[in-house]
Design an enzyme around this catalytic site. Sequence first.
Site, mmCIF file in Angstrom:
data_model
loop_
_atom_site.group_PDB
_atom_site.id
_atom_site.type_symbol
_atom_site.label_atom_id
_atom_site.label_comp_id
_atom_site.label_asym_id
_atom_site.label_seq_id
_atom_site.Cartn_x
_atom_site.Cartn_y
_atom_site.Cartn_z
ATOM 1 N N GLU A 42 -13.965 3.980 2.864
ATOM 2 C CA GLU A 42 -13.442 2.740 2.311
ATOM 3 C C GLU A 42 -12.342 3.075 1.307
ATOM 4 O O GLU A 42 -12.567 3.852 0.372
ATOM 5 C CB GLU A 42 -14.524 1.917 1.612
ATOM 6 C CG GLU A 42 -13.967 0.589 1.097
ATOM 7 C CD GLU A 42 -14.898 -0.170 0.163
ATOM 8 O OE1 GLU A 42 -14.515 -1.288 -0.246
ATOM 9 O OE2 GLU A 42 -15.978 0.343 -0.175
ATOM 10 N N ASP A 67 -11.176 5.863 -4.637
ATOM 11 C CA ASP A 67 -10.514 5.079 -5.676
ATOM 12 C C ASP A 67 -10.040 6.041 -6.756
ATOM 13 O O ASP A 67 -10.600 7.137 -6.896
ATOM 14 C CB ASP A 67 -11.462 4.033 -6.272
ATOM 15 C CG ASP A 67 -10.715 2.837 -6.855
ATOM 16 O OD1 ASP A 67 -10.033 3.003 -7.901
ATOM 17 O OD2 ASP A 67 -10.800 1.739 -6.285
ATOM 18 N N ASP A 116 -4.483 -4.220 -3.431
ATOM 19 C CA ASP A 116 -3.385 -4.863 -4.160
ATOM 20 C C ASP A 116 -2.299 -5.229 -3.147
ATOM 21 O O ASP A 116 -1.855 -4.379 -2.370
ATOM 22 C CB ASP A 116 -2.821 -3.890 -5.199
ATOM 23 C CG ASP A 116 -1.871 -4.564 -6.177
ATOM 24 O OD1 ASP A 116 -1.078 -5.429 -5.739
ATOM 25 O OD2 ASP A 116 -1.899 -4.214 -7.366
ATOM 26 N N ASP A 152 -7.683 -11.600 0.954
ATOM 27 C CA ASP A 152 -7.522 -13.028 0.697
ATOM 28 C C ASP A 152 -6.040 -13.402 0.701
ATOM 29 O O ASP A 152 -5.703 -14.582 0.713
ATOM 30 C CB ASP A 152 -8.115 -13.394 -0.661
ATOM 31 C CG ASP A 152 -7.284 -12.789 -1.789
ATOM 32 O OD1 ASP A 152 -7.154 -11.536 -1.818
ATOM 33 O OD2 ASP A 152 -6.733 -13.530 -2.627
#
Length: 218
Positions: A42, A67, A116, A152
């Site tokens: 991920e 990350d 982002d 989104d």
Amino acid sequence: MVRFEANEAAYNVIQAGKPSFETIKGNWQTTHFKNTLPITVELACGRGEFTVGLARAYADRNFIGVDIKGSRIWKGSTQAQEEGLNHVAFLRTQIQLLDQFFAPGEVDCFWITFPDPFPRDGDEKRRLTSPRFLDMYKQLLRPDGLIHFKTDNTGLFLYTEELLKERKDVELEAITYDFYASPYKEEHLGIKTRYEKIFSDKGETIKYLRFRFKSETE
């Protein structure tokens, strides 16, 4: 400070300063997980809710959250340790350096979850679905490996869809502009990231697509 110290001590966190940070490429199964299970990665995993959630559901796969923020990774790392999820790991690095930590064909599946959007034209190269990132994923994926993308952000989704449809080496397997009204939602077992919950609560429609890179013979 406590979180960074915990990351230093955690076996399931791979980061600068640890010997494995320099040697993990091509060796995730043999030296870290010590199994031959396929690897799901991920990207921009944040607190690791999705990485850990998938690991709870699938004991027959290895999961790695990537990350750069150590304070975020700490949350997922701690949860995985507390639950005995030994098939979960976290890599602290910038995603543009991903090919320094995975060998060609080492990854079975990528998840890109609510990255982002970098909406300005000048920031296109920073988008995790931009051409340079897609080319890197292609090299790291095994043949027929999958990439899942959820967001989104309508602009980023349209950008990604158009880019994928222009590429002759891509097969788009699934796409929806309203994930929770689609048949694909059942495949995700109700697992949501923190950001997904925030966007959903605001009434934002979640978009999703899945694709793979074609083999040279297709």
